[in-house]
Design a protein around this motif. Structure first.
Motif, PDB file in Angstrom:
ATOM      1  N   GLU A   6       0.830  -1.201   0.000  1.00  0.00           N
ATOM      2  CA  GLU A   6       0.000   0.000   0.000  1.00  0.00           C
ATOM      3  C   GLU A   6       0.869   1.258   0.000  1.00  0.00           C
ATOM      4  OE1 GLU A   6      -2.069  -2.916   2.971  1.00  0.00           O
ATOM      5  OE2 GLU A   6      -0.029  -2.235   2.516  1.00  0.00           O
ATOM      6  N   GLY A   8       0.249   5.940  -0.298  1.00  0.00           N
ATOM      7  CA  GLY A   8      -0.668   7.061  -0.467  1.00  0.00           C
ATOM      8  C   GLY A   8      -1.291   7.593   0.801  1.00  0.00           C
ATOM      9  N   ARG A  19      -5.751   9.557  -2.132  1.00  0.00           N
ATOM     10  CA  ARG A  19      -5.890   8.362  -2.952  1.00  0.00           C
ATOM     11  C   ARG A  19      -4.863   7.336  -2.509  1.00  0.00           C
ATOM     12  NH1 ARG A  19      -5.226   7.240  -9.441  1.00  0.00           N
ATOM     13  NH2 ARG A  19      -3.009   7.447  -8.909  1.00  0.00           N
ATOM     14  N   SER A  21      -3.088   3.565  -2.982  1.00  0.00           N
ATOM     15  CA  SER A  21      -2.757   2.616  -4.037  1.00  0.00           C
ATOM     16  C   SER A  21      -2.315   1.303  -3.421  1.00  0.00           C
ATOM     17  CB  SER A  21      -1.626   3.158  -4.919  1.00  0.00           C
ATOM     18  OG  SER A  21      -1.998   4.368  -5.549  1.00  0.00           O
ATOM     19  N   CYS A  22      -2.610   0.222  -4.108  1.00  0.00           N
ATOM     20  CA  CYS A  22      -2.180  -1.111  -3.678  1.00  0.00           C
ATOM     21  C   CYS A  22      -1.575  -1.807  -4.882  1.00  0.00           C
ATOM     22  CB  CYS A  22      -3.350  -1.901  -3.129  1.00  0.00           C
ATOM     23  SG  CYS A  22      -2.949  -3.626  -2.762  1.00  0.00           S
ATOM     24  N   GLN A  72      -9.357   0.092 -10.388  1.00  0.00           N
ATOM     25  CA  GLN A  72      -8.159  -0.711 -10.600  1.00  0.00           C
ATOM     26  C   GLN A  72      -7.590  -0.461 -11.986  1.00  0.00           C
ATOM     27  OE1 GLN A  72      -9.709  -4.623  -9.895  1.00  0.00           O
ATOM     28  NE2 GLN A  72     -10.675  -4.780 -11.889  1.00  0.00           N
ATOM     29  N   THR A  78      -2.668  -2.777 -10.037  1.00  0.00           N
ATOM     30  CA  THR A  78      -2.827  -1.823  -8.948  1.00  0.00           C
ATOM     31  C   THR A  78      -4.296  -1.518  -8.705  1.00  0.00           C
ATOM     32  OG1 THR A  78      -0.675  -0.830  -9.418  1.00  0.00           O
ATOM     33  CG2 THR A  78      -2.212   0.476  -8.113  1.00  0.00           C
ATOM     34  N   THR A  79      -4.640  -1.479  -7.447  1.00  0.00           N
ATOM     35  CA  THR A  79      -5.994  -1.121  -7.018  1.00  0.00           C
ATOM     36  C   THR A  79      -5.916   0.196  -6.271  1.00  0.00           C
ATOM     37  OG1 THR A  79      -6.545  -3.462  -6.802  1.00  0.00           O
ATOM     38  CG2 THR A  79      -8.012  -1.890  -5.727  1.00  0.00           C
ATOM     39  N   TYR A  80      -6.900   1.057  -6.507  1.00  0.00           N
ATOM     40  CA  TYR A  80      -6.903   2.390  -5.905  1.00  0.00           C
ATOM     41  C   TYR A  80      -8.127   2.567  -5.006  1.00  0.00           C
ATOM     42  CZ  TYR A  80      -3.693   3.176  -9.782  1.00  0.00           C
ATOM     43  OH  TYR A  80      -2.656   3.084 -10.666  1.00  0.00           O
ATOM     44  N   CYS A  96      -4.771  -3.233   2.302  1.00  0.00           N
ATOM     45  CA  CYS A  96      -5.185  -3.835   1.046  1.00  0.00           C
ATOM     46  C   CYS A  96      -5.259  -5.343   1.248  1.00  0.00           C
ATOM     47  CB  CYS A  96      -4.164  -3.485  -0.032  1.00  0.00           C
ATOM     48  SG  CYS A  96      -4.510  -4.186  -1.651  1.00  0.00           S
TER      49      CYS A  96
END
Length: 125
Positions: A6, A8, A19, A21-22, A72, A78-80, A96
């Motif tokens: 993770e 952000g 935001r 991010s992962c 994503q 990446t997932t947001y 995450c």
């Protein structure tokens, strides 16, 4: 190798945005559901949002509906989590997670198999 990282997190005033991010390894990204959870010392880890790998399933916790959006980028694995209109009660460590597809419906901690180390979000009033 199973890995979720993770980034952000940070500090923001109430009403602001962040935001998260992962970034996932290919192995975990193929788990079919990516989710965000959060935890404070006073509360159990709660589900915030989840998204299926195809994007056709999204789910949100009641406390964040209308304010947070999960998305994503499959090319970047990446997932947001876009967090708007932040409140002091959103302060927590955000994690995450990855799990099987059905995890996206339940948003229950026990249904997810892999976890990141977490990123701190602090919202001041």
């Amino acid at each position: 190798q199973v890995q979720l990282v993770e980034s952000g997190g940070g500090s923001v005033q109430a009403g602001g945005s962040l935001r998260l991010s992962c970034a996932a390894s290919r192995y975990t990204y193929g788990s079919n559901c990516m989710g965000w959870f959060r935890q404070t010392p006073a509360k159990e880890r709660e589900g915030v949002a989840a998204i299926a790998s195809g994007g056709e399933i999204t789910s949100y916790g009641d406390s964040v509906k209308g304010r947070f959006t999960i998305s994503q980028d499959n090319a970047k694995l990446t997932t947001y989590l876009q967090m708007n209109s932040l409140k002091p009660e959103d302060t927590a460590i955000y994690y995450c997670a990855a799990g099987p597809r059905d995890s996206c419906y339940s948003l229950r901690r026990g249904d997810f198999d892999y976890w990141g180390q977490g990123t701190q979000v602090a919202v001041s009033s």
